[in-house]
Design a protein around this motif. Structure first.
Motif, PDB file in Angstrom:
ATOM      1  N   ASN A 276       0.813  -1.222   0.000  1.00 53.22           N
ATOM      2  CA  ASN A 276       0.000   0.000   0.000  1.00 53.22           C
ATOM      3  C   ASN A 276       0.842   1.265   0.000  1.00 53.22           C
ATOM      4  OD1 ASN A 276      -2.328  -1.376  -0.115  1.00 53.22           O
ATOM      5  ND2 ASN A 276      -2.993  -0.954   1.974  1.00 53.22           N
TER       6      ASN A 276
ATOM      7  N   ILE B  20       3.266   1.733  -2.095  1.00 44.64           N
ATOM      8  CA  ILE B  20       3.718   1.990  -3.468  1.00 44.64           C
ATOM      9  C   ILE B  20       2.839   3.077  -4.051  1.00 44.64           C
ATOM     10  CG2 ILE B  20       3.969   1.015  -5.771  1.00 44.64           C
ATOM     11  CD1 ILE B  20       4.462  -1.675  -4.530  1.00 44.64           C
ATOM     12  N   ARG B  21       3.454   4.189  -4.445  1.00 46.38           N
ATOM     13  CA  ARG B  21       2.683   5.287  -5.024  1.00 46.38           C
ATOM     14  C   ARG B  21       3.390   5.764  -6.271  1.00 46.38           C
ATOM     15  NH1 ARG B  21       2.287   7.909   0.869  1.00 46.38           N
ATOM     16  NH2 ARG B  21       1.015   6.244   1.691  1.00 46.38           N
TER      17      ARG B  21
ATOM     18  N   GLY C 240      -0.188   7.791  -8.706  1.00 48.29           N
ATOM     19  CA  GLY C 240      -1.611   7.585  -8.459  1.00 48.29           C
ATOM     20  C   GLY C 240      -2.248   6.552  -9.356  1.00 48.29           C
TER      21      GLY C 240
ATOM     22  N   ASN D 141      -1.952   0.961  -8.086  1.00 47.16           N
ATOM     23  CA  ASN D 141      -2.306   0.513  -6.737  1.00 47.16           C
ATOM     24  C   ASN D 141      -2.482  -1.004  -6.758  1.00 47.16           C
ATOM     25  OD1 ASN D 141      -4.791   2.911  -7.305  1.00 47.16           O
ATOM     26  ND2 ASN D 141      -2.797   3.372  -6.443  1.00 47.16           N
TER      27      ASN D 141
ATOM     28  N   PHE E  44      -2.997  -4.782  -5.630  1.00 52.79           N
ATOM     29  CA  PHE E  44      -3.556  -5.510  -4.486  1.00 52.79           C
ATOM     30  C   PHE E  44      -3.207  -6.982  -4.658  1.00 52.79           C
ATOM     31  CE2 PHE E  44      -6.078  -1.663  -4.434  1.00 52.79           C
ATOM     32  CZ  PHE E  44      -6.048  -1.357  -3.091  1.00 52.79           C
TER      33      PHE E  44
ATOM     34  N   LEU F 264     -16.311  -1.878  -0.537  1.00 56.33           N
ATOM     35  CA  LEU F 264     -15.666  -1.788  -1.856  1.00 56.33           C
ATOM     36  C   LEU F 264     -14.839  -3.029  -2.184  1.00 56.33           C
ATOM     37  CD1 LEU F 264     -15.015   0.026  -4.303  1.00 56.33           C
ATOM     38  CD2 LEU F 264     -13.094   0.904  -3.026  1.00 56.33           C
TER      39      LEU F 264
ATOM     40  N   LEU G 284     -16.091   0.398  -9.421  1.00 57.37           N
ATOM     41  CA  LEU G 284     -16.961   0.665  -8.269  1.00 57.37           C
ATOM     42  C   LEU G 284     -16.479   1.882  -7.503  1.00 57.37           C
ATOM     43  CD1 LEU G 284     -17.693  -2.837  -6.723  1.00 57.37           C
ATOM     44  CD2 LEU G 284     -19.371  -1.183  -7.496  1.00 57.37           C
ATOM     45  N   GLU G 285     -15.160   2.033  -7.404  1.00 58.01           N
ATOM     46  CA  GLU G 285     -14.622   3.136  -6.613  1.00 58.01           C
ATOM     47  C   GLU G 285     -14.944   4.475  -7.258  1.00 58.01           C
ATOM     48  OE1 GLU G 285     -10.435   3.733  -6.402  1.00 58.01           O
ATOM     49  OE2 GLU G 285     -10.518   4.254  -4.289  1.00 58.01           O
ATOM     50  N   SER G 286     -14.772   4.574  -8.577  1.00 58.61           N
ATOM     51  CA  SER G 286     -15.057   5.861  -9.227  1.00 58.61           C
ATOM     52  C   SER G 286     -16.563   6.058  -9.345  1.00 58.61           C
ATOM     53  CB  SER G 286     -14.395   5.927 -10.594  1.00 58.61           C
ATOM     54  OG  SER G 286     -15.019   5.036 -11.472  1.00 58.61           O
ATOM     55  N   PHE G 287     -17.331   4.952  -9.381  1.00 59.96           N
ATOM     56  CA  PHE G 287     -18.787   4.968  -9.320  1.00 59.96           C
ATOM     57  C   PHE G 287     -19.416   5.832 -10.409  1.00 59.96           C
ATOM     58  CE2 PHE G 287     -22.656   4.412  -6.602  1.00 59.96           C
ATOM     59  CZ  PHE G 287     -22.419   3.086  -6.312  1.00 59.96           C
TER      60      PHE G 287
ATOM     61  N   TYR H  54      -9.075   7.569 -17.314  1.00 56.15           N
ATOM     62  CA  TYR H  54      -8.232   7.522 -16.125  1.00 56.15           C
ATOM     63  C   TYR H  54      -8.468   6.210 -15.366  1.00 56.15           C
ATOM     64  CZ  TYR H  54      -6.834   8.730 -11.347  1.00 56.15           C
ATOM     65  OH  TYR H  54      -6.287   8.718 -10.093  1.00 56.15           O
TER      66      TYR H  54
ATOM     67  N   ARG I  64      -5.826   3.112 -14.720  1.00 56.11           N
ATOM     68  CA  ARG I  64      -5.538   2.575 -13.376  1.00 56.11           C
ATOM     69  C   ARG I  64      -5.735   1.065 -13.360  1.00 56.11           C
ATOM     70  NH1 ARG I  64      -8.710   5.358  -8.668  1.00 56.11           N
ATOM     71  NH2 ARG I  64      -7.202   4.276  -7.357  1.00 56.11           N
TER      72      ARG I  64
ATOM     73  N   SER J 103     -22.630  -5.969   0.127  1.00 58.99           N
ATOM     74  CA  SER J 103     -21.454  -5.130  -0.112  1.00 58.99           C
ATOM     75  C   SER J 103     -21.828  -3.833  -0.796  1.00 58.99           C
ATOM     76  CB  SER J 103     -20.435  -5.859  -0.991  1.00 58.99           C
ATOM     77  OG  SER J 103     -20.023  -7.031  -0.379  1.00 58.99           O
TER      78      SER J 103
ATOM     79  N   LEU K 251     -21.481  -0.026   0.414  1.00 52.06           N
ATOM     80  CA  LEU K 251     -20.721   0.906  -0.409  1.00 52.06           C
ATOM     81  C   LEU K 251     -21.546   2.146  -0.727  1.00 52.06           C
ATOM     82  CD1 LEU K 251     -18.085   1.283  -1.997  1.00 52.06           C
ATOM     83  CD2 LEU K 251     -19.164   0.164  -3.912  1.00 52.06           C
TER      84      LEU K 251
ATOM     85  N   HIS L 228     -21.368   6.459   0.269  1.00 54.57           N
ATOM     86  CA  HIS L 228     -21.115   7.408  -0.816  1.00 54.57           C
ATOM     87  C   HIS L 228     -21.713   8.782  -0.583  1.00 54.57           C
ATOM     88  CE1 HIS L 228     -18.816   6.168  -4.357  1.00 54.57           C
ATOM     89  NE2 HIS L 228     -18.850   5.015  -3.740  1.00 54.57           N
TER      90      HIS L 228
ATOM     91  N   VAL M  45      -2.818   8.447  -0.723  1.00 56.17           N
ATOM     92  CA  VAL M  45      -2.981   9.596  -1.612  1.00 56.17           C
ATOM     93  C   VAL M  45      -3.411   9.159  -3.005  1.00 56.17           C
ATOM     94  CG1 VAL M  45      -1.303  11.045  -0.428  1.00 56.17           C
ATOM     95  CG2 VAL M  45      -0.547   9.573  -2.287  1.00 56.17           C
ATOM     96  N   HIS M  46      -3.374   7.845  -3.260  1.00 55.49           N
ATOM     97  CA  HIS M  46      -3.546   7.390  -4.633  1.00 55.49           C
ATOM     98  C   HIS M  46      -4.953   6.890  -4.925  1.00 55.49           C
ATOM     99  CE1 HIS M  46      -1.684   4.076  -2.263  1.00 55.49           C
ATOM    100  NE2 HIS M  46      -2.844   3.576  -2.576  1.00 55.49           N
TER     101      HIS M  46
ATOM    102  N   ARG N 285      -9.314   7.212  -5.042  1.00 55.07           N
ATOM    103  CA  ARG N 285     -10.252   8.288  -5.383  1.00 55.07           C
ATOM    104  C   ARG N 285     -10.663   9.034  -4.105  1.00 55.07           C
ATOM    105  NH1 ARG N 285     -12.071  12.130  -5.865  1.00 55.07           N
ATOM    106  NH2 ARG N 285     -13.699  12.997  -7.172  1.00 55.07           N
TER     107      ARG N 285
ATOM    108  N   ARG O  90     -13.638  12.770  -2.527  1.00 54.68           N
ATOM    109  CA  ARG O  90     -14.767  13.258  -3.319  1.00 54.68           C
ATOM    110  C   ARG O  90     -15.614  14.262  -2.533  1.00 54.68           C
ATOM    111  NH1 ARG O  90     -17.495  10.379  -7.378  1.00 54.68           N
ATOM    112  NH2 ARG O  90     -16.324   8.520  -6.828  1.00 54.68           N
TER     113      ARG O  90
ATOM    114  N   GLY P 193      -6.881  11.986  -9.546  1.00 56.39           N
ATOM    115  CA  GLY P 193      -5.646  12.238 -10.274  1.00 56.39           C
ATOM    116  C   GLY P 193      -4.502  12.517  -9.335  1.00 56.39           C
TER     117      GLY P 193
ATOM    118  N   TYR Q   7      -2.061  13.866  -6.480  1.00 52.48           N
ATOM    119  CA  TYR Q   7      -2.296  14.306  -5.109  1.00 52.48           C
ATOM    120  C   TYR Q   7      -1.712  15.688  -4.854  1.00 52.48           C
ATOM    121  CZ  TYR Q   7       2.493  12.685  -4.456  1.00 52.48           C
ATOM    122  OH  TYR Q   7       3.836  12.498  -4.574  1.00 52.48           O
TER     123      TYR Q   7
END
Lengths: 174, 272
Positions: free
Chosen positions: A23, A25-26, A29, A32, A34, A72, A131-134, A141, A145, B24, B28, B32, B112-113, B115, B161, B183, B185
């Motif tokens: 985690n 590792i950056r 951005g 990532n 897993f 998530l 799911l994260e960007s939803f 982008y 990723r 789940s 989630l 939000h 930082v990476h 969303r 967000r 994007g 940070y």
């Protein structure tokens, strides 16, 4: 060693590796990785379906607690676990292959293991980042990723499996 | 009944998958929105402890850099103190009750990476930390506390967000809003800039002080690029954050001693 103990030790090791090392590792951005998903990837072939799903849900929840993301990781890991039997069938040609007791590099061979890793990791990261960007805003982008993180995860998982490869199949990463 | 049981047995894999997936996704979607993120947030002493172990191991590697930063901050503070001393003829600072108190803390986990990013600090309820307190780094503002346990707290990073902040352009005094669209940070976005306001590269952005969370005039960032609106709406601009979120370690939590009073006033205004 007891088989359940091996699984618990592997899970603990992978979670600590994920939280303490990976985690951090950056790279701009985008990357990532897993790699804790290796735990679900390496569960025995004969594991009952319900146990596979419950483990994926539980392990995903643990990751969610660490990452402060409710639901998530469990959602993404569940989808990966759900597709696992189908992917194994696709790669080995049968749903319960006789010569394989659990997916691993020594039992599936290099080619089988690499394609298995790539497919599983892509399913996980794909569902995770979507799911994260939803939303479908900034879809380029999100796709970048997904691709870069999947490649990074696959490389780390393959390195791990080559490092800990044990032809006698008794270690943590046989 | 028998057919139902047979159906459940036959399709238990798919059914279990669907029900767990629904759980789940519900969790989630509940997380939000900013306030629900606060509600469902689990800050827990076990994860806090684990991150703290890792942090104590890693903190040795950056001691040199941390020292330099603290020295810089010391220099700035000494300068400010000097100013107060010379101005004490006009302004008796001892009789002014301090509205803002600063509680020092250390960041033990940070992302930082993603969303939506959070960081965890090693101070909690027993140190006087409460929800909705502001967090600043030596260079600028960093986030807002959203969850607390006895000895640890989780903060919502500006890189989130739902992190929205009222800011002011230092030159013109005009108000605008800060957002983070994912994007890098290092880069944030200032939106809702009125069209008549001239924004130049290098302008300083500070906090407006309207939220009672951060004191007025704390550094937020420097304008990097001005983006005129394409269809006659409000303008926006990209800024470089003053805070380097990637190396966030030493932070201060801002305690507004008048917060309850201000909240009561605000509530009566809403109810009337």
């Amino acid at each position: 060693m007891n088989k359940t103990l091996i699984q618990i030790a592997r899970l603990t090791g992978l979670l600590l590796l994920q939280v303490w090392v990976i985690n951090n590792i950056r790279l701009g951005g985008y990357v990532n990785p897993f790699v804790y998903v290796l735990f679900i990837m390496m569960l025995p072939i004969a594991v009952p379906g319900w146990l596979l799903l419950i483990s994926a849900f539980g392990v995903g929840m643990i990751m969610d607690i660490f990452m402060s993301t409710a639901g998530l990781h469990s959602a993404a890991l569940l989808l990966m676990a759900f597709t696992r039997p189908a992917v194994i069938r696709l790669i080995t040609g049968s749903s319960i292959p006789e010569n394989i007791s659990y997916p691993s590099i020594s039992q599936m061979g290099d080619r089988g293991w690499i394609s298995y890793t790539l497919v599983m990791v892509l399913i996980y990261h794909g569902s995770l980042f979507l799911l994260e960007s939803f939303s479908f805003q900034q879809i380029e982008y999100t796709f970048l990723r997904i691709i870069l993180s999947s490649i990074a995860s696959a490389i780390i998982i393959l390195l791990l499996s080559y490092l800990f490869v044990n032809r006698s199949a008794k270690g943590l990463f046989p | 009944m028998k057919t139902l049981i047979r159906f459940l047995q036959k399709h238990h894999f798919v059914l279990l998958f669907i029900s767990l997936e629904i759980v789940s996704i519900l969790l989630l979607s509940r997380s939000h929105s900013y306030h629900r993120a606060v509600l469902t947030h689990a800050t827990n002493n076990i994860t806090g402890k684990l991150y703290e172990w890792n942090n104590t191991m890693g903190s040795y590697l950056s001691l040199h850099k941390q020292n330099q930063m603290l020295q810089q901050q010391n220099a700035v503070l000494l300068e400010e103190l000097n100013q107060y001393k010379t101005n004490s003829d006009y302004f008796d600072s001892m009789n002014q009750p301090a509205i803002f108190e600063f509680i020092p803390a250390r960041v033990i986990s940070n992302t930082v990476h993603l969303r939506n990013n959070y960081f965890i600090i090693n101070k909690g309820v027993s140190d006087g930390i409460r929800q909705d307190m502001g967090v600043i780094s030596p260079e600028g503002i960093a986030g807002i506390i959203i969850g607390t346990s006895a000895h640890y707290s989780t903060a919502l990073s500006l890189l989130h967000r739902y992190a929205s902040l009222s800011v002011r352009l230092q030159n013109s005094g005009q108000l605008a809003n800060l957002k983070w669209e994912g994007g890098s940070y290092t880069q944030g976005e200032i939106v809702d800039i009125p069209t008549h306001v001239q924004v130049n590269k290098g302008d300083t952005i500070v906090t407006s002080g309207h939220s009672f969370v951060f004191p007025e005039g704390m550094p937020v960032g420097i304008v990097e690029e001005f983006i005129p609106s394409t269809h006659g709406g409000l303008n926006s601009a990209y800024i470089r954050f003053s805070t380097d979120f990637n190396s966030l370690r030493q932070v201060y939590i801002i305690k507004n001693t008048h917060k309850e009073e201000l909240d009561t006033i605000e509530n009566t205004m809403i109810h009337e």
